[in-house]
Structure formats: C-alpha cells, structure tokens
Design a protein around this motif. Sequence first.
Motif, mmCIF file in Angstrom:
data_model
loop_
_atom_site.group_PDB
_atom_site.id
_atom_site.type_symbol
_atom_site.label_atom_id
_atom_site.label_comp_id
_atom_site.label_asym_id
_atom_site.label_seq_id
_atom_site.Cartn_x
_atom_site.Cartn_y
_atom_site.Cartn_z
ATOM 1 N N PRO A 7 0.819 -1.221 0.000
ATOM 2 C CA PRO A 7 0.000 0.000 0.000
ATOM 3 C C PRO A 7 0.847 1.263 0.000
ATOM 4 C CG PRO A 7 -0.782 -1.589 1.637
ATOM 5 C CD PRO A 7 0.538 -2.084 1.144
ATOM 6 N N GLN A 8 0.255 2.338 -0.463
ATOM 7 C CA GLN A 8 0.944 3.615 -0.513
ATOM 8 C C GLN A 8 1.278 4.085 0.904
ATOM 9 O OE1 GLN A 8 1.841 5.002 -3.317
ATOM 10 N NE2 GLN A 8 2.790 6.831 -2.444
ATOM 11 N N GLY A 9 2.513 4.508 1.099
ATOM 12 C CA GLY A 9 2.935 4.950 2.412
ATOM 13 C C GLY A 9 3.473 3.844 3.303
ATOM 14 N N TRP A 10 3.443 2.607 2.845
ATOM 15 C CA TRP A 10 3.961 1.472 3.601
ATOM 16 C C TRP A 10 5.241 0.971 2.941
ATOM 17 C CZ3 TRP A 10 0.932 -1.581 7.427
ATOM 18 C CH2 TRP A 10 -0.229 -0.906 7.829
ATOM 19 N N THR A 11 6.013 0.236 3.675
ATOM 20 C CA THR A 11 7.242 -0.332 3.138
ATOM 21 C C THR A 11 7.455 -1.717 3.733
ATOM 22 O OG1 THR A 11 9.620 0.021 2.808
ATOM 23 C CG2 THR A 11 8.722 0.635 4.929
ATOM 24 N N VAL A 12 8.276 -2.514 3.076
ATOM 25 C CA VAL A 12 8.536 -3.892 3.503
ATOM 26 C C VAL A 12 9.776 -3.916 4.390
ATOM 27 C CG1 VAL A 12 9.001 -6.248 2.749
ATOM 28 C CG2 VAL A 12 7.517 -4.769 1.385
ATOM 29 N N GLN A 13 9.679 -4.646 5.476
ATOM 30 C CA GLN A 13 10.783 -4.761 6.421
ATOM 31 C C GLN A 13 10.784 -6.177 6.989
ATOM 32 O OE1 GLN A 13 10.767 -1.798 9.496
ATOM 33 N NE2 GLN A 13 12.531 -2.646 10.566
ATOM 34 N N ALA A 14 11.932 -6.641 7.417
ATOM 35 C CA ALA A 14 12.066 -7.971 7.999
ATOM 36 C C ALA A 14 12.516 -7.860 9.448
ATOM 37 C CB ALA A 14 13.057 -8.827 7.206
ATOM 38 N N TYR A 15 11.922 -8.686 10.294
ATOM 39 C CA TYR A 15 12.317 -8.805 11.690
ATOM 40 C C TYR A 15 12.826 -10.227 11.902
ATOM 41 C CZ TYR A 15 9.973 -4.392 12.823
ATOM 42 O OH TYR A 15 9.600 -3.072 12.880
ATOM 43 N N ARG A 16 14.035 -10.351 12.412
ATOM 44 C CA ARG A 16 14.671 -11.656 12.565
ATOM 45 C C ARG A 16 14.912 -11.931 14.041
ATOM 46 N NH1 ARG A 16 20.298 -13.312 12.018
ATOM 47 N NH2 ARG A 16 20.472 -15.429 11.193
ATOM 48 N N PHE A 17 14.449 -13.109 14.491
ATOM 49 C CA PHE A 17 14.582 -13.486 15.888
ATOM 50 C C PHE A 17 15.232 -14.865 15.975
ATOM 51 C CE2 PHE A 17 10.672 -10.928 15.528
ATOM 52 C CZ PHE A 17 11.026 -9.845 16.322
ATOM 53 N N ALA A 18 16.132 -15.014 16.933
ATOM 54 C CA ALA A 18 16.742 -16.309 17.208
ATOM 55 C C ALA A 18 15.778 -17.146 18.041
ATOM 56 C CB ALA A 18 18.069 -16.137 17.941
ATOM 57 N N LEU A 19 15.551 -18.380 17.620
ATOM 58 C CA LEU A 19 14.577 -19.245 18.277
ATOM 59 C C LEU A 19 15.246 -20.119 19.335
ATOM 60 C CD1 LEU A 19 12.492 -20.426 15.185
ATOM 61 C CD2 LEU A 19 12.045 -18.508 16.717
ATOM 62 N N ASP A 20 14.438 -20.488 20.322
ATOM 63 C CA ASP A 20 14.864 -21.388 21.388
ATOM 64 C C ASP A 20 13.851 -22.532 21.475
ATOM 65 O OD1 ASP A 20 16.121 -22.517 23.568
ATOM 66 O OD2 ASP A 20 15.124 -21.210 25.025
ATOM 67 N N PRO A 21 13.848 -23.428 20.492
ATOM 68 C CA PRO A 21 12.818 -24.470 20.446
ATOM 69 C C PRO A 21 13.086 -25.594 21.445
ATOM 70 C CG PRO A 21 14.318 -24.732 18.606
ATOM 71 C CD PRO A 21 14.750 -23.492 19.334
ATOM 72 N N THR A 22 12.028 -26.314 21.772
ATOM 73 C CA THR A 22 12.146 -27.499 22.615
ATOM 74 C C THR A 22 12.670 -28.667 21.776
ATOM 75 O OG1 THR A 22 9.878 -28.178 22.129
ATOM 76 C CG2 THR A 22 10.208 -26.687 23.999
ATOM 77 N N PRO A 23 13.098 -29.767 22.395
ATOM 78 C CA PRO A 23 13.551 -30.921 21.610
ATOM 79 C C PRO A 23 12.500 -31.425 20.626
ATOM 80 C CG PRO A 23 14.249 -31.161 23.878
ATOM 81 C CD PRO A 23 13.374 -29.943 23.829
ATOM 82 N N ALA A 24 11.229 -31.416 21.020
ATOM 83 C CA ALA A 24 10.177 -31.845 20.094
ATOM 84 C C ALA A 24 10.041 -30.878 18.928
ATOM 85 C CB ALA A 24 8.851 -31.970 20.843
ATOM 86 N N GLN A 25 10.171 -29.583 19.204
ATOM 87 C CA GLN A 25 10.088 -28.597 18.133
ATOM 88 C C GLN A 25 11.308 -28.660 17.230
ATOM 89 O OE1 GLN A 25 9.524 -25.058 20.478
ATOM 90 N NE2 GLN A 25 7.287 -25.159 20.339
ATOM 91 N N LEU A 26 12.457 -29.011 17.788
ATOM 92 C CA LEU A 26 13.644 -29.186 16.953
ATOM 93 C C LEU A 26 13.440 -30.320 15.951
ATOM 94 C CD1 LEU A 26 16.678 -28.749 19.375
ATOM 95 C CD2 LEU A 26 16.146 -27.358 17.375
ATOM 96 N N ARG A 27 12.862 -31.405 16.414
ATOM 97 C CA ARG A 27 12.589 -32.512 15.500
ATOM 98 C C ARG A 27 11.560 -32.117 14.451
ATOM 99 N NH1 ARG A 27 12.941 -35.306 20.503
ATOM 100 N NH2 ARG A 27 10.662 -35.236 20.719
ATOM 101 N N ALA A 28 10.568 -31.317 14.847
ATOM 102 C CA ALA A 28 9.553 -30.874 13.890
ATOM 103 C C ALA A 28 10.155 -29.932 12.851
ATOM 104 C CB ALA A 28 8.401 -30.193 14.627
ATOM 105 N N LEU A 29 11.041 -29.050 13.279
ATOM 106 C CA LEU A 29 11.694 -28.150 12.329
ATOM 107 C C LEU A 29 12.548 -28.926 11.332
ATOM 108 C CD1 LEU A 29 12.796 -25.272 14.746
ATOM 109 C CD2 LEU A 29 11.128 -25.082 12.894
ATOM 110 N N ALA A 30 13.299 -29.895 11.840
ATOM 111 C CA ALA A 30 14.116 -30.717 10.943
ATOM 112 C C ALA A 30 13.237 -31.519 9.993
ATOM 113 C CB ALA A 30 15.010 -31.644 11.759
ATOM 114 N N SER A 31 12.077 -31.979 10.470
ATOM 115 C CA SER A 31 11.169 -32.727 9.602
ATOM 116 C C SER A 31 10.599 -31.847 8.503
ATOM 117 C CB SER A 31 10.029 -33.318 10.444
ATOM 118 O OG SER A 31 9.097 -34.006 9.626
ATOM 119 N N HIS A 32 10.233 -30.615 8.829
ATOM 120 C CA HIS A 32 9.710 -29.704 7.807
ATOM 121 C C HIS A 32 10.783 -29.379 6.771
ATOM 122 C CE1 HIS A 32 6.224 -29.198 10.392
ATOM 123 N NE2 HIS A 32 5.677 -28.407 9.495
#
Length: 485
Positions: A7-32
């Motif tokens: 939209p007019q007057g808006w701009t694109v920006q990125a926000y980057r965050f370091a994650l601290d996943p649980t062991p189950a979430q680590l396995r899910a991330l690797a699976s994806h």
Amino acid sequence: MARFEVPQGWTVQAYRFALDPTPAQLRALASHAGAARFAHNHMLALVKAVMDQRAAERSYGVPDSELTPVLGWSLPALRKVWNQRKTTVAPWWGENSKEAYNTGMDGLARGLDAWVLSRQGQRAGLAVGFPRFKSARATKSVRFTTGPIRIEADRRHVTLPRLGAIHTHESTRKLARRIDAGTARILSATVRQDSAGRWHCALQVIVAAKARPAHARRAAHPVAGVDVGVKADALLVVATPDGREVARVAAPKSLTAAQSRLRVLQRRAARQHGPYDCQTRTRQQPSKRWRTTQARIGRVHAHATAVRRDVLRKATTTLAQRHDVVVVETLNAAGMRAKGGARKRGLNRALADAALAQIRRLLGYKCRWYGCQLVQADRFYPSSKTCSACGGRKPNLTLAERVFECDDCGVRIDRDLNAAINLARLGEPHWGEQSPAGSGPVAGRGATRETEPAPAGNAAGDETSTPHHRPVDQTGTASPQGEAA
C-alpha cells in the motif's frame, strides 16, 4: 495470480529473531526442512525424467503430437502434480505443513526459471546452471505464507503453523508494538538454520510511516561520499564535497581473527573419520567426533558472520539517518574475487571478509526508509585515480599505493579519502565552478569510463531486474504453449 502490492505509504521490512525451540520442536523443524528437500528432489527428478523421455522419443522420430506430455515448470503446475503423487511417494506427507512442500517446489520453480532466462540472455550476472539435487547437508529452510503466524502477547514466543508457539532468545516488543498500533502486518515467516545449528525466524512485515527517527542526529553535511576498502582502518571512509573527512569505520576482520581457530579445527577434522575416504574413494558413515568438529567449525563461522553483520548494519544505519544524499560505488564484488589463483588468495579472503557488496545492498533499502537519496556511481568511475584537487588522472595507480600523489598539482592525500571526496561531489551536480585548488572546474565530471568518455553526470547505475515464473518449455526456449521447438 496478481502479485501483492505494498500500500501507498507502507514499506517492507524484515524482523529476525533467534529461536529457542524445545527438543520436540527441533525434530519438527528438521522434519519440515527435510520435507521441503524431498519435494524439491522428487519434482526435479520428475522434470529430468520427462525431459529425457521427450529427447529419446524425438531421436526415434516420434512426431511432436505423440510425445510424452510436458510437465509445467511454474509453481502451480508443480504443486498440482505433487498433490496427485504425494499419497504414493510420500505417505507421511500429513505429518508436516503443506508450506514445507511448497517451499521446496517454489525453490525448484525459481531455479528452472533462472536457468531458462540465463540461457536466453535475459538474466544479468553469471550463467546459471540447471538445478541440482539437494543433499542432507544443504541449508535447512522453510517458508510459511498461510496459517497462524503471529507474535504472542508475552513478547517471547512466535507462533507458526504446525509448530506452535516457539520461544525466542530475544524480546519481540519492537514488532509487537507496531502490530498493536496497527502500523504493521505480517506477510510471511521463514525459518532457517545457520551454520552454527541455531534456528532463526525472519518475519516479512509491511510497516507504515517508516521515517527518520526523531532522536537521530543530523550531520552538518547533507551530502556524503562513501569509499569502501579492505584495510583494517578503512572499511568505510566518509567525506564531504569540500574535502572534509566525516567518519572512518574500521574493518572488523572477523574472518581473519578466526583463522587460527579454524586452522586447528579443520586439521582435526581432516584426521577424523569423515563422510568420504580419499584412499578408497568411497562414501562412508561419518563419525560422531567428525560431526562434533564440523559443528564447532560452523559456530566459528557464524560468530564471524555476526560480528561483520553488526558492524555493517550499524554503519549503514548511521549514514542513512544523518545525511540527505549518500554516494557509493557500484563494485563488481564477485568479479573481483573470480580469478587470481594462489597468488591472490590473501586478497580474495580479505575481500570476502569485508563483504563489500553488502554495503550497497544495505544502503539501498535503508535510504528509502529514512528519506535519504542514494546515488550509485558507475562501475567504471575512476574515483581512486582522480585527483580531488585539480581533477587530473593517475591511470597507473596500484593497490599498494595508499597515499595519492598527483603528478599535476603535487597534492598528497590519503587514497581512500581522495576517492570519498570524488564520490561526494557526484551527489552535488552544481559543485563550485572552481576546484579547491582553483586550477579548473570540478562540476559535471560524472561517472565516466576510463577508456571511453560518457555523458557528464552519468552517476546512476541501473540493474536489470529478473521476472520470475515465466512460461517456458522443456528445453529452455520460450513459447506460449511451453512446448519444445
């Protein structure tokens, strides 16, 4: 499908965050990430099989009307075929989000499109080869465009589809405040694993009223020229058109500082049981100690990257906020390291450690954010070989000469400062009628080539953009039906 328009007057920006996943979430991330790699490799094998089959049928004299039907290379076409085959080739597909498979096919579609455009001469840069299969050691990455993607109210969790709320190492309050105020909207999220093994989440966001902050200090000199280099004390040299040095940013040399540690770890890895035996020329199962050493090597490289990124981002933010016009060089950073062999190994490493191409890229969008004008000098503009006092040329200037001494007027000046002054004057088209030395005009020199004169004032460099997902055929020849000629 119509592309999203900011939209007019808006701009694109990125926000980057370091994650601290649980062991189950680590396995899910690797699976994806593994699902994305599987979809990419499976569809690439299918594309190659169809191309080879059609080529074989043509060699037997089969008419074009009876050839094996073509397989579309666009993302919708690949996704349609995948949905028809996923139950048979990947019965476990329901364990991951559909965005994982879409990520792999989107990368394949972009790779095929880049290969076709490169063969047709419609893509700038080096020649692009045919897409390759991704190994298990490839960078793990997944992009989410649909589903629940949000910042939680506690400002310590990021929610992603099928993964749930993942804890972050740092607070998300900067983005949360904008979302609560209605001045930000999340478009997509990309989860990626770096070389140190840590997962990061980059949120693509459109923000409103992105402008220069009120607390930003404004410099007394609105126009600044920036000369980049690889010396330890002169990564960035900022000067004004009247010859004043505003700032000098030292190079972090993070990769150079890590060389002693990397040398020890890489020698240790060479003595351990790796995935490839050089004597028998066979692949083998890597040992646990080799994997541990490789993880340590990755952490060293990740630390060097983080230090370099921190220095470059802070320096470019300061330039975009304090000045109204910033003039930079358009360097062929990849070409500077393309040749030379062993005799140029040290310089190539120094160029990679400085990340010269990142400076212009960072200034490109930060100047748009803060209302600063970015002027890009032509690649062949001789800023280092031109005297800032009289405008004379010194074509035989070598890299070893760190002090510029003019043969015409005899002025002695730091090489990097001299180049920064010449770049700064490109930002002022009506710079004074006489040079500071009073020996001749300096206005309107422009960014000219050394061997072939160009029109005065040609200081802007335009780059060719690359359209994506163009209808192509199976041989790389453009045709409305996507059929091979």
